[in-house]
Design an enzyme around this catalytic site. Structure first.
Site, PDB file in Angstrom:
ATOM      1  N   HIS A  95       0.814  -1.221   0.000  1.00  0.00           N
ATOM      2  CA  HIS A  95       0.000   0.000   0.000  1.00  0.00           C
ATOM      3  C   HIS A  95       0.849   1.273   0.000  1.00  0.00           C
ATOM      4  O   HIS A  95       0.504   2.240  -0.655  1.00  0.00           O
ATOM      5  CB  HIS A  95      -0.956   0.000   1.203  1.00  0.00           C
ATOM      6  N   CYS A 130       8.026  -0.586  -1.340  1.00  0.00           N
ATOM      7  CA  CYS A 130       7.289  -0.506  -0.080  1.00  0.00           C
ATOM      8  C   CYS A 130       7.750   0.765   0.624  1.00  0.00           C
ATOM      9  O   CYS A 130       8.510   1.540   0.053  1.00  0.00           O
ATOM     10  CB  CYS A 130       7.453  -1.760   0.789  1.00  0.00           C
ATOM     11  N   GLY A 171      11.497   0.012   1.589  1.00  0.00           N
ATOM     12  CA  GLY A 171      12.213  -0.832   0.637  1.00  0.00           C
ATOM     13  C   GLY A 171      12.826  -2.061   1.287  1.00  0.00           C
ATOM     14  O   GLY A 171      13.164  -3.022   0.609  1.00  0.00           O
ATOM     15  N   HIS A 204      27.937  -4.023 -10.789  1.00  0.00           N
ATOM     16  CA  HIS A 204      28.837  -4.838  -9.967  1.00  0.00           C
ATOM     17  C   HIS A 204      28.185  -6.078  -9.361  1.00  0.00           C
ATOM     18  O   HIS A 204      28.883  -7.058  -9.075  1.00  0.00           O
ATOM     19  CB  HIS A 204      29.421  -4.008  -8.830  1.00  0.00           C
ATOM     20  N   ARG A 235      35.884  -9.041 -12.878  1.00  0.00           N
ATOM     21  CA  ARG A 235      36.217  -9.363 -11.484  1.00  0.00           C
ATOM     22  C   ARG A 235      34.970  -9.567 -10.619  1.00  0.00           C
ATOM     23  O   ARG A 235      35.026 -10.209  -9.586  1.00  0.00           O
ATOM     24  CB  ARG A 235      37.107  -8.283 -10.885  1.00  0.00           C
ATOM     25  N   ARG A 265      32.408 -13.117  -7.748  1.00  0.00           N
ATOM     26  CA  ARG A 265      31.751 -12.650  -6.512  1.00  0.00           C
ATOM     27  C   ARG A 265      30.261 -12.931  -6.564  1.00  0.00           C
ATOM     28  O   ARG A 265      29.666 -13.394  -5.589  1.00  0.00           O
ATOM     29  CB  ARG A 265      32.012 -11.158  -6.324  1.00  0.00           C
TER      30      ARG A 265
END
Length: 142
Positions: free
Chosen positions: A9, A65, A68, A98, A132, A136
């Protein structure tokens, strides 16, 4: 590109503005609700958005929201989701560049609709840098 969108909401007005903006730009949008400002539970909308992105039905997801945080925590329970809480354009860009984020989470109570629209645009137009960052990102799911 098919984009999943959902909000509680507190994020309803932002969802509607973002959806309209995306449709005007030629995106396809799958709206998982909510469809009013009546109080609801954010997981009821975050899970379906995350599932649609995780399954490949939708390319990216947008969740909104109040802070968040709730939608981000919920979406990130899904193994293939990398939901990023964003509060400015640079964070939205870096989340894609990234982290290969596939869901953007927006705090409706802390950013303007104009800022939210800019973040979504940046998020959708930015590609993952790889390199790189690739290894990750692969480690996120464990």
């Amino acid at each position: 590109m098919l984009i999943a969108i959902g909000a509680d909401h507190a994020g309803f007005a932002y969802k509607e503005a973002i959806k309209e903006n995306l449709l005007q730009k030629g995106f396809q949008v799958k709206d998982f609700g909510t469809h009013s400002t009546e109080s609801v539970d954010y997981p009821d909308f975050a899970h379906p958005v995350a599932l649609s992105v995780e399954s490949g039905e939708c390319k990216r997801g947008i969740l909104i929201c109040g802070s968040g945080n709730g939608v981000a925590m919920t979406a990130n329970k899904h193994a293939q989701i990398r939901a990023a809480l964003c509060w400015n354009e640079e964070i939205a860009q870096l989340a894609r560049l990234h982290n290969d984020a596939n869901v953007i989470c927006l705090p409706a109570r802390f950013v303007s609709i104009d800022e939210a629209l800019k973040m979504v645009e940046t998020f959708l137009k930015t590609d993952f840098e790889g390199g790189r960052h690739e290894n990750r990102v692969k480690k996120i799911c464990g």
